[in-house]
Scaffold this active site. Structure first.
Site, mmCIF file in Angstrom:
data_model
loop_
_atom_site.group_PDB
_atom_site.id
_atom_site.type_symbol
_atom_site.label_atom_id
_atom_site.label_comp_id
_atom_site.label_asym_id
_atom_site.label_seq_id
_atom_site.Cartn_x
_atom_site.Cartn_y
_atom_site.Cartn_z
ATOM 1 N N GLU A 1 13.150 11.191 -3.304
ATOM 2 C CA GLU A 1 13.905 11.784 -2.187
ATOM 3 C C GLU A 1 14.559 10.718 -1.304
ATOM 4 O O GLU A 1 15.601 10.949 -0.707
ATOM 5 C CB GLU A 1 13.010 12.677 -1.333
ATOM 6 N N PHE B 1 -1.158 23.556 1.505
ATOM 7 C CA PHE B 1 -0.743 22.582 0.492
ATOM 8 C C PHE B 1 0.728 22.206 0.696
ATOM 9 O O PHE B 1 1.581 23.071 0.846
ATOM 10 C CB PHE B 1 -0.953 23.167 -0.908
ATOM 11 N N GLN B 2 0.991 20.911 0.713
ATOM 12 C CA GLN B 2 2.334 20.355 0.922
ATOM 13 C C GLN B 2 2.969 20.830 2.217
ATOM 14 O O GLN B 2 4.177 21.026 2.298
ATOM 15 C CB GLN B 2 3.240 20.643 -0.285
ATOM 16 N N LYS C 1 9.364 28.895 3.171
ATOM 17 C CA LYS C 1 9.688 29.477 1.871
ATOM 18 C C LYS C 1 10.005 30.972 1.960
ATOM 19 O O LYS C 1 10.931 31.459 1.307
ATOM 20 C CB LYS C 1 8.516 29.261 0.913
ATOM 21 N N MET D 1 16.011 -14.007 3.726
ATOM 22 C CA MET D 1 16.223 -13.988 5.169
ATOM 23 C C MET D 1 14.919 -14.299 5.904
ATOM 24 O O MET D 1 14.900 -15.058 6.867
ATOM 25 C CB MET D 1 16.777 -12.622 5.591
#
Lengths: 161, 557
Positions: B42, B104-105, B154, B460
């Site tokens: 993602e 969940f999630q 959802k 750097m």
């Protein structure tokens, strides 16, 4: 630059997340938040928040601009100084014995505080007033023993001139 | 889906999951109208949406599922937020009745992203979904642009309601200047003998390159652009001095010290630009033109600020300005430019320098490519040595400094600009952060070029360790032994190498002749530094222009 105490009055959408957004903004940008009070206005979609903050002039400018950038904010007013009336509310439970009860009631009367509850060893008092008045009232109550207290935080409204 | 089409969306980046099953089911139906680019992660999708937005000026859209899908967008959203990029992120969440139960999630992604989005929403009522999407696109693009997240449980994505089409709300052009302020600004400009014009990302966001050119010609002033402002002013124009600040040119440093008026256009006076506040443009008045009033007097006090869209403000200001002439000042600038060119020296004359590579790339692409970058030395080299001529030709994480940004951003830029060449200039440290996206470039045959400078160190950080930490190279020598050619091969991607000077041109020519993803590994010395350099918070008029490399070995732990 010298820091001073300022009072900001904010009109915002009456959403659950607004308080979180404002408090989060103060926390992450390191602004001082001395008190905050929030409730619905006459329009149920809009709430008014009163914030007391301590800042120097430059930080105050930033605070106002950053709060104004939040999407759900409608108006930010600086109500510091004489342009507004400021009030705070306090509930305090102070201890007293048989001997000291009269003294505590006298303090309450002096400030026109209300006695809300009487128990054997303590009184619950209520007072509304300017923060200065509340401070001095609490100073006088303190020797009697403050068991618990709750201050509302400041609210303010500008005067119509 | 209809709402996305309403907003002119034809491409989205994302990754499916349990809570967005309904959204992906709808995407299946709309697959002929909305192209979905499936990334490896993602984070890659969020950077791709950002790169798409920066390079096209349209809104980037990214979709992710609840929980880890949503939290994987965090770095991408923070990157877009710091650089004011219009991105709309749509995340799924667990159903409304499961919210707040550690399901969940489940993650409170609106809570998580408050500090890193312009605004965000959770939509718990299907009848509010369409208007929320419209408002999100509006907010992302109005005023100072920025990312907006919409979290949709959802059950809301499963619910149905009557869809009423609406035209997208036009974005108003902001301009809060008064006639008096414009007159004062014009007076400041006319009083100036040695003006300095500085263009930032706001010039690109407001598409103000043309009026800016008109302004500097009218003012007869030299110009510097910030990292975010690269391409807002043609780098090949004789007025251009290079960048200002931490890795700015000596010319720009001399000019800032000697100017008597500093005009900042669409810029927020980043700490990387101003260095020590007390010495920044200390002999100059400062005029700022920016859309965000909160950027005025934030990092530096200004003498006058005009609040509004840069283009709109300039269109009002220009008619008040007669032609100025500062030939002496301009001659001074030109002589500094000749005296202090940007030159990268290598001990070995045969050794490849990034300057050689990037300048050859510039020549071969005629400055017409879109350059994306990761973050580190290579990013500064890209900004210093590629000659950006057009807005939206450099896509780079300036504010957040996100290593791993560039590959995703390059994919997004290439998808949004199929007719342009897109080259991601990378270092080996950044490359390893999100090199999983090679798989996406192959899968969608995105013909971007990954130009990887491999110096085997986090250059750097090493440079700072050399200067400020007594050459104690803690955790910056990589020695990972990655075979980049084998890695490219594993992903079916063409791999090319540059190891000596004579490789540069043929390899770049070959890569540019192909229309498929290409990875070029260019091996460079690990002790090439980014110069000039001003240490953080120091006086920017006194840059370091030389760093002695005493040792070739040792110090690494």
């Amino acid at each position: 630059m010298k820091s001073k105490t300022y009072v900001l009055s904010i009109l915002a959408d009456n959403h659950s997340g607004v308080l979180l957004r404002i408090c989060g903004l103060f926390a992450r940008r390191g602004y001082n938040l001395l008190s905050i009070s929030a409730a619905e206005t006459q329009d149920p979609h809009i709430s008014r928040l009163t914030i007391v903050t301590e800042a120097d002039d430059q930080t105050l400018e930033q605070i106002i601009k950053q709060v104004q950038k939040l999407h759900e904010i409608h108006e930010v007013l600086n109500l510091s100084g004489d342009i507004s009336v400021k009030r705070e509310h306090v509930l305090v439970r102070a201890g007293c014995s048989e001997e000291t009860r009269d003294g505590l009631i006298q303090v309450a009367n002096l400030y026109r505080a209300k006695v809300l509850n009487v128990a054997e060893t303590e009184l619950m008092l209520e007072l509304t007033g300017s923060p200065k008045k509340i401070d001095s009232f609490l100073r006088l109550v303190k020797p009697y023993g403050i068991i618990k207290m709750a201050r509302s935080g400041l609210i303010a409204l500008e005067r119509e001139l | 889906m209809e709402c996305l089409l309403e907003q002119g969306v034809d491409t989205v980046f994302g990754y499916p999951g349990g809570s967005v099953l309904n959204i992906y089911d709808a995407l299946y139906e709309y697959s002929d109208k909305i192209r979905h680019i499936l990334t490896a992660h993602e984070q890659g999708a969020s950077h791709a949406a950002d790169g798409y937005a920066r390079s096209t000026g349209r809104t980037g859209v990214v979709i992710a599922t609840s929980g880890p899908g949503a939290t994987n967008l965090v770095t991408g959203l923070a990157t877009a937020n710091m650089d004011s990029v219009p991105v709309v992120a749509i995340t799924g969440n667990v159903g409304c009745s499961s919210l707040g139960l550690d399901s969940f999630q489940e993650v409170d992604i609106t809570g998580v992203t408050i500090p890193i989005t312009k605004h965000n929403y959770i939509v718990k009522d299907i009848t509010k979904l369409a208007d929320t999407i419209r408002e999100a696109f509006y907010l992302a693009n109005s005023g100072r642009k920025g990312p907006v997240l919409i979290d949709v449980p959802k059950d809301v994505t499963a619910a149905q309601c009557e869809y009423t089409p609406k035209q997208p709300q036009p974005i108003p052009v902001e301009n809060h200047t008064t006639a008096h302020e414009l007159e004062r600004a014009a007076a400041l400009i006319m009083e100036a003998k040695r003006p300095f014009v500085y263009t930032g990302g706001g010039v690109i966001a407001s598409e103000a390159a043309e009026p800016v050119l008109e302004l500097v010609n009218r003012m007869d002033a030299p110009v510097s652009s910030s990292l975010m402002g690269q391409g807002s002013f043609d780098n090949t124009d004789p007025r251009y001095m290079g960048m200002l600040g931490m890795h700015g040119t000596v010319t720009a440093a001399k000019a800032i010290e000697n100017c008597d008026l500093f005009v900042g256009l669409g810029t927020r006076f980043s700490d990387r630009v101003i260095g020590d506040k007390s010495t920044f443009a200390k002999n100059a008045k400062i005029l700022q033109i920016d859309i965000d009033p909160a950027e005025v007097n934030k990092n530096i006090g200004v003498d006058l600020a005009l609040i509004g869209d840069v283009k709109a403000v300039l269109e009002q200001l220009l008619p008040l300005l007669p032609q100025q002439n500062h030939s002496e000042w301009m001659e001074q600038i030109q002589s500094w430019k000749q005296e202090y060119p940007l030159v990268m020296k290598a001990d070995d004359p045969e050794a490849v320098t990034p300057q050689d590579v990037i300048e050859t790339l510039d020549e071969l692409t005629k400055g017409d490519a879109i350059i994306t970058t990761e973050v580190g030395q290579h990013q500064m080299w890209a900004a210093q040595f590629y000659k950006f001529r057009h807005p939206r030709s450099l896509v780079s994480s300036g504010g957040l400094g996100t290593m791993g940004y560039g590959f995703g951003a390059a994919m997004g830029a290439q998808v949004g600009n199929p007719d342009k060449r897109v080259i991601n200039i990378a270092g080996d440290g950044s490359f390893h952060m999100n090199c999983n996206e090679l798989v996406t470039a192959y899968k969608f045959q995105i013909p971007m070029i990954e130009m990887l400078f491999n110096n085997n160190v986090l250059g750097m950080v090493r440079q700072w360790q050399r200067l400020f930490y007594g050459r104690r190279f803690s955790q910056t020598t990589l020695d990972r032994g990655t075979d980049y050619m084998l890695l490219a091969q594993a992903y079916h991607i063409k791999g090319l190498r540059i190891t000596k000077k004579s490789d540069i041109r043929p390899v770049l020519e070959e890569a540019l002749s192909l229309h498929e993803p290409v990875l070029i590994e260019c091996v460079i010395d690990r002790d090439i530094n980014v110069l000039p350099m001003v240490p953080a918070g120091a006086d920017i008029t006194k840059p370091i222009t030389h760093i002695t490399i005493e040792e070739k070995e040792g110090g690494a732990k």
